[in-house]
Scaffold this motif. Sequence first.
Motif, PDB file in Angstrom:
ATOM      1  N   VAL A   6     -14.559  16.562  13.775  1.00 14.40           N
ATOM      2  CA  VAL A   6     -14.002  17.220  14.755  1.00 14.40           C
ATOM      3  C   VAL A   6     -15.013  17.876  15.640  1.00 14.40           C
ATOM      4  O   VAL A   6     -14.952  17.866  17.030  1.00 14.40           O
ATOM      5  CB  VAL A   6     -13.110  18.446  14.136  1.00 14.40           C
ATOM      6  CG1 VAL A   6     -12.650  19.144  15.354  1.00 14.40           C
ATOM      7  CG2 VAL A   6     -11.999  17.572  13.258  1.00 14.40           C
ATOM      8  N   ASN A  11      -8.927  20.884   9.935  1.00 16.71           N
ATOM      9  CA  ASN A  11      -9.563  19.456  10.695  1.00 16.71           C
ATOM     10  C   ASN A  11      -8.967  18.180  10.485  1.00 16.71           C
ATOM     11  O   ASN A  11      -9.444  17.445  10.582  1.00 16.71           O
ATOM     12  CB  ASN A  11     -11.030  19.613  10.176  1.00 16.71           C
ATOM     13  CG  ASN A  11     -11.835  20.872  10.673  1.00 16.71           C
ATOM     14  OD1 ASN A  11     -11.842  21.230  11.904  1.00 16.71           O
ATOM     15  ND2 ASN A  11     -12.595  21.228   9.871  1.00 16.71           N
ATOM     16  N   THR A  40      -5.442  18.067  14.827  1.00 18.98           N
ATOM     17  CA  THR A  40      -6.566  17.620  15.940  1.00 18.98           C
ATOM     18  C   THR A  40      -6.227  16.239  16.779  1.00 18.98           C
ATOM     19  O   THR A  40      -6.936  16.065  17.707  1.00 18.98           O
ATOM     20  CB  THR A  40      -8.025  17.460  15.099  1.00 18.98           C
ATOM     21  OG1 THR A  40      -7.759  16.347  14.252  1.00 18.98           O
ATOM     22  CG2 THR A  40      -8.304  18.533  14.208  1.00 18.98           C
TER      23      THR A  40
END
Length: 442
Positions: A267, A309, A314
């Motif tokens: 990420v 994450n 995301t």
Amino acid sequence: MKRTIGAAVLAAIASVLFFVAPAYAATGLHVSGTDIVEANGQKFVMRGVNHMHTWYAGQTGSFADIKAAGANTVRVVLSGGRWTANSASDVQNVIDLCKANKMICVLENHDTTGYGEDAAAYTLDQAVDYWIGLKSVLTGQEDYVVINIGNEPIGNTNPGQWTAATVAAIQKMRTNGFQHLLMVDAPNWGQDWQYTMRDNAQTVLNADTQKNTVLSIHMYAVFNTAASIVDYLDTFENNGWPLVIGEFGWRFDSSQVDHETLLAEAVKRDLGYLGWSWAGNTDPVLDMAIGFDPDNLSTWGERIFNGANGIKATAREASIFGGVQPSPSSPSPSPSVSTPPPSSGCTASYAVTGQWQGGFQGEVKVTAGSAAINGWTVTWTYANGQKVTNAWGADVTSSGSTVTARNAAWNGKLSAAATTSFGFLGSWTGSNAVPSVTCAAA
């Protein structure tokens, strides 16, 4: 005279501009620096999972389920003949399913897995022949399809052969007119522990006349520390080489990949990642959806889709589909529907998800009450001599027949009515009755 000089200068400038312009397919997904971008220049970061289509060709509903869980990409396992071959019509249907569910489709040929060490494995050259046979359904799909030439194409025997074989495969793909973004896996069964891909990355990237190849690392037990992950990813970032994490599992014991670091680093660096795998593994620890049921996610499934994450937090849909961020799905109903959650604290339910002679796999789901909690402890007592032998997603200890499980660092904080889960393997003799469980919130 001035007009002549001016024209010459303009021609020189045009010539320079021509040669420094980025070289990539005129349309479709392509590499720009270390990024993957769409035809319109919009950066696209893969967030998805692998689906073992070649062995479960009837599980076509999985594409919609994977999308509903939040993914923007699915890596699809195909075979050209090592297993039941996936025909052009079948591959066309896979592409159509990806597009209908607004996911980028990474198609990979699994026949090459472990070449040089596994006698049944195909060469990369044979994999390219498979793609050439599918060209009629792949041409025109450059906006939607990435071609992963061969899965884990070299084992641990003579991994140095990877460089020449990969260069030849890329060049053969381009000679045969493929304009797609190409993905190439590392040797050492994808894990590159002898650093053949790392040390020869530039040679491989230079072989592509389209400058449209992304390298793929598979992270499992070789990457079981944060330092090993960070060091490897740093090398590619510092050299400006495009990279995705094309496969990875999770830390169900200390010898496995440090998936928390992997997700956080991916990420932070805008690296794509594709977890292994949706369902159907011989070792069920790596299944995300138990029995292909999207409402019955394993601890691994909950983690990669719903954790920090993770995919849901995301993933961004490709702009060619509208670029919509998937809406969070409603929490799956608790199996213990007859017992309402308390106004505070938590409840837990225990289930045997698989059983064989002398052994079994279990899962415990923890649900917060009407208020958020910052941690939880689940306990139960076995009545039939069962023992927990391995666990993931929680810190599990045993004292005699009593088992105590405390949350992991990433799944202790739950909002009101939210659910998480952890899994374990156990042993049994005689019988394997389901015990009663209690949950205490921190």
